[in-house]
Design a protein around this motif. Sequence first.
Motif, PDB file in Angstrom:
ATOM      1  N   GLY A 169      12.950  23.557   9.626  1.00  0.00           N
ATOM      2  CA  GLY A 169      14.148  23.259  10.388  1.00  0.00           C
ATOM      3  C   GLY A 169      14.712  21.866  10.203  1.00  0.00           C
ATOM      4  N   TYR A 170      14.130  21.053   9.326  1.00  0.00           N
ATOM      5  CA  TYR A 170      14.628  19.708   9.089  1.00  0.00           C
ATOM      6  C   TYR A 170      15.449  19.667   7.795  1.00  0.00           C
ATOM      7  N   LYS A 171      16.217  18.592   7.638  1.00  0.00           N
ATOM      8  CA  LYS A 171      17.174  18.519   6.550  1.00  0.00           C
ATOM      9  C   LYS A 171      16.970  17.269   5.707  1.00  0.00           C
ATOM     10  N   THR A 172      17.427  17.349   4.457  1.00  0.00           N
ATOM     11  CA  THR A 172      17.462  16.197   3.579  1.00  0.00           C
ATOM     12  C   THR A 172      18.683  16.336   2.674  1.00  0.00           C
ATOM     13  N   MET A 173      18.913  15.344   1.835  1.00  0.00           N
ATOM     14  CA  MET A 173      20.032  15.415   0.893  1.00  0.00           C
ATOM     15  C   MET A 173      19.477  15.831  -0.474  1.00  0.00           C
ATOM     16  N   PHE A 174      19.513  14.952  -1.483  1.00  0.00           N
ATOM     17  CA  PHE A 174      19.032  15.301  -2.811  1.00  0.00           C
ATOM     18  C   PHE A 174      17.669  14.676  -3.125  1.00  0.00           C
ATOM     19  N   SER A 175      16.922  14.262  -2.119  1.00  0.00           N
ATOM     20  CA  SER A 175      15.566  13.785  -2.380  1.00  0.00           C
ATOM     21  C   SER A 175      14.723  14.952  -2.903  1.00  0.00           C
ATOM     22  N   ASP A 176      13.614  14.640  -3.568  1.00  0.00           N
ATOM     23  CA  ASP A 176      12.781  15.711  -4.111  1.00  0.00           C
ATOM     24  C   ASP A 176      12.277  16.643  -3.022  1.00  0.00           C
ATOM     25  N   GLY A 177      11.884  16.069  -1.886  1.00  0.00           N
ATOM     26  CA  GLY A 177      11.320  16.937  -0.865  1.00  0.00           C
ATOM     27  C   GLY A 177      11.669  16.579   0.556  1.00  0.00           C
ATOM     28  N   PHE A 178      11.534  15.293   0.912  1.00  0.00           N
ATOM     29  CA  PHE A 178      11.669  14.874   2.300  1.00  0.00           C
ATOM     30  C   PHE A 178      12.461  13.575   2.387  1.00  0.00           C
ATOM     31  N   PRO A 179      12.991  13.249   3.570  1.00  0.00           N
ATOM     32  CA  PRO A 179      13.919  12.125   3.679  1.00  0.00           C
ATOM     33  C   PRO A 179      13.336  10.731   3.525  1.00  0.00           C
ATOM     34  N   TYR A 180      12.063  10.504   3.842  1.00  0.00           N
ATOM     35  CA  TYR A 180      11.536   9.139   3.824  1.00  0.00           C
ATOM     36  C   TYR A 180      10.236   9.038   3.044  1.00  0.00           C
ATOM     37  N   LEU A 181      10.065   7.890   2.398  1.00  0.00           N
ATOM     38  CA  LEU A 181       8.810   7.552   1.743  1.00  0.00           C
ATOM     39  C   LEU A 181       8.385   6.172   2.230  1.00  0.00           C
ATOM     40  N   ILE A 182       7.220   6.081   2.856  1.00  0.00           N
ATOM     41  CA  ILE A 182       6.677   4.812   3.334  1.00  0.00           C
ATOM     42  C   ILE A 182       5.465   4.447   2.489  1.00  0.00           C
ATOM     43  N   VAL A 183       5.456   3.207   2.010  1.00  0.00           N
ATOM     44  CA  VAL A 183       4.352   2.698   1.193  1.00  0.00           C
ATOM     45  C   VAL A 183       4.026   1.293   1.684  1.00  0.00           C
ATOM     46  N   SER A 184       2.776   0.875   1.556  1.00  0.00           N
ATOM     47  CA  SER A 184       2.396  -0.470   1.989  1.00  0.00           C
ATOM     48  C   SER A 184       2.259  -1.423   0.812  1.00  0.00           C
ATOM     49  N   GLN A 185       2.562  -2.691   1.080  1.00  0.00           N
ATOM     50  CA  GLN A 185       2.393  -3.732   0.071  1.00  0.00           C
ATOM     51  C   GLN A 185       0.919  -3.878  -0.305  1.00  0.00           C
ATOM     52  N   GLY A 186       0.030  -3.688   0.679  1.00  0.00           N
ATOM     53  CA  GLY A 186      -1.395  -3.784   0.402  1.00  0.00           C
ATOM     54  C   GLY A 186      -1.857  -2.772  -0.632  1.00  0.00           C
ATOM     55  N   SER A 187      -1.276  -1.569  -0.580  1.00  0.00           N
ATOM     56  CA  SER A 187      -1.640  -0.544  -1.565  1.00  0.00           C
ATOM     57  C   SER A 187      -1.196  -0.950  -2.964  1.00  0.00           C
ATOM     58  N   LEU A 188       0.027  -1.490  -3.065  1.00  0.00           N
ATOM     59  CA  LEU A 188       0.498  -1.958  -4.370  1.00  0.00           C
ATOM     60  C   LEU A 188      -0.366  -3.107  -4.881  1.00  0.00           C
ATOM     61  N   ASP A 189      -0.703  -4.049  -3.990  1.00  0.00           N
ATOM     62  CA  ASP A 189      -1.524  -5.186  -4.407  1.00  0.00           C
ATOM     63  C   ASP A 189      -2.890  -4.721  -4.916  1.00  0.00           C
ATOM     64  N   ALA A 190      -3.459  -3.721  -4.241  1.00  0.00           N
ATOM     65  CA  ALA A 190      -4.763  -3.209  -4.665  1.00  0.00           C
ATOM     66  C   ALA A 190      -4.670  -2.565  -6.045  1.00  0.00           C
ATOM     67  N   LEU A 191      -3.597  -1.844  -6.298  1.00  0.00           N
ATOM     68  CA  LEU A 191      -3.401  -1.247  -7.616  1.00  0.00           C
ATOM     69  C   LEU A 191      -3.226  -2.325  -8.678  1.00  0.00           C
ATOM     70  N   ASN A 192      -2.429  -3.352  -8.368  1.00  0.00           N
ATOM     71  CA  ASN A 192      -2.158  -4.398  -9.350  1.00  0.00           C
ATOM     72  C   ASN A 192      -3.404  -5.209  -9.706  1.00  0.00           C
ATOM     73  N   GLU A 193      -4.384  -5.238  -8.830  1.00  0.00           N
ATOM     74  CA  GLU A 193      -5.631  -5.912  -9.150  1.00  0.00           C
ATOM     75  C   GLU A 193      -6.393  -5.191 -10.263  1.00  0.00           C
ATOM     76  N   ILE A 194      -6.106  -3.905 -10.422  1.00  0.00           N
ATOM     77  CA  ILE A 194      -6.802  -3.101 -11.419  1.00  0.00           C
ATOM     78  C   ILE A 194      -6.021  -3.024 -12.731  1.00  0.00           C
ATOM     79  N   LEU A 195      -4.692  -2.989 -12.642  1.00  0.00           N
ATOM     80  CA  LEU A 195      -3.860  -2.851 -13.831  1.00  0.00           C
ATOM     81  C   LEU A 195      -3.943  -4.090 -14.722  1.00  0.00           C
ATOM     82  N   LYS A 196      -3.749  -3.902 -16.014  1.00  0.00           N
ATOM     83  CA  LYS A 196      -3.722  -5.032 -16.936  1.00  0.00           C
ATOM     84  C   LYS A 196      -2.499  -5.893 -16.699  1.00  0.00           C
ATOM     85  N   GLU A 197      -1.362  -5.263 -16.400  1.00  0.00           N
ATOM     86  CA  GLU A 197      -0.129  -5.968 -16.085  1.00  0.00           C
ATOM     87  C   GLU A 197       0.375  -5.471 -14.738  1.00  0.00           C
ATOM     88  N   PRO A 198       0.645  -6.368 -13.778  1.00  0.00           N
ATOM     89  CA  PRO A 198       1.131  -5.918 -12.466  1.00  0.00           C
ATOM     90  C   PRO A 198       2.503  -5.280 -12.565  1.00  0.00           C
TER      91      PRO A 198
END
Length: 311
Positions: free
Chosen positions: A167-196
């Motif tokens: 019963g909920y709506k969205t526009m042309f997003s793949d599935g749902f209206p919002y995506l929430i991500v944390s900076q801490g998650s990105l920082d943790a990934l960048n610690e592992i990657l060769k290039e951030p």
Amino acid sequence: MERAASFLSSLLGGGGGSGAPVATVKSVLVYPIKSCRGISVPQAPITATGFRWDRQWMLVNSKGRAYTQRVEPRLALVEVQLPPETFDEDWQPTPDDHMVIRAPGMEPLKIPLSVECATINDVSVWEWAGSAYDEGPEAAEWVFHFFGVPNSTDSETRLTDPDYARGYKTMFSDGFPYLIVSQGSLDALNEILKEPIPINRFRPNILVEGCHPYAEDLWKSVKINKLTFQGVKLCGRCKVPTINQDTGIPSPTDPTETLQTYRSGEVLLPSHKNKRQSAGNLSLNSKGRIVKIGDPVYVTQSFSSSDEVPA
């Protein structure tokens, strides 16, 4: 990083949660044209389909199928500008309001925000098919000259997946209206990657800071500025995070290969049949509020374990 929650938002009374905030809104991002470059804004009004202007337009091919960075990475080079006042909560459209689209080697294209358009049928995004508004021959010609695809469209609303948010709506997003991500998650990934890599690889709507890496995995109910966001589904990741959003070229730093080693469904959700990688968020039908940079984030309910999180 590849498992934030998918969320719905609803209007509830009260300004905060029952306790101290777990994070703060660091960035608010809107992507007016699906798969094109996003806009970082100080605040964004909530509508029944997500943030105002988010994925309201998309490009389609000759068969009416959505045209995305999965097929054409150069979509990342298309910049969109909207008048700042259109992100005010009480904004009303006028004939002078336009969206301006720019791309390398192209003259700017102006799209009126308050002009009625013809309706076209057989437009599709994944399994969904329906009608949309055609932005007309000038927009189609601009798109064709840059990409070689024939059309652009303005959205009519469509329903979210009823298996997760009936019963909920969205526009042309793949599935749902919002995506929430944390900076801490990105920082943790960048610690592992060769290039951030920057957060724009993951195209969130709300970036929060101040919480532990991957804490958002277990957020079942989150309150931001009198709006409650409900976690409804993990978000399967495609090839877009591998594309440099500044150049439109696939990057030698492939975050998905790294994430698959410790953030894939096989690792995090061994008991789930659906084992896609994930990160996501979604909103209930509500409007009349905004989310802005600096807003505190309260978790009012959590999943007790990864196995409880919808996949």
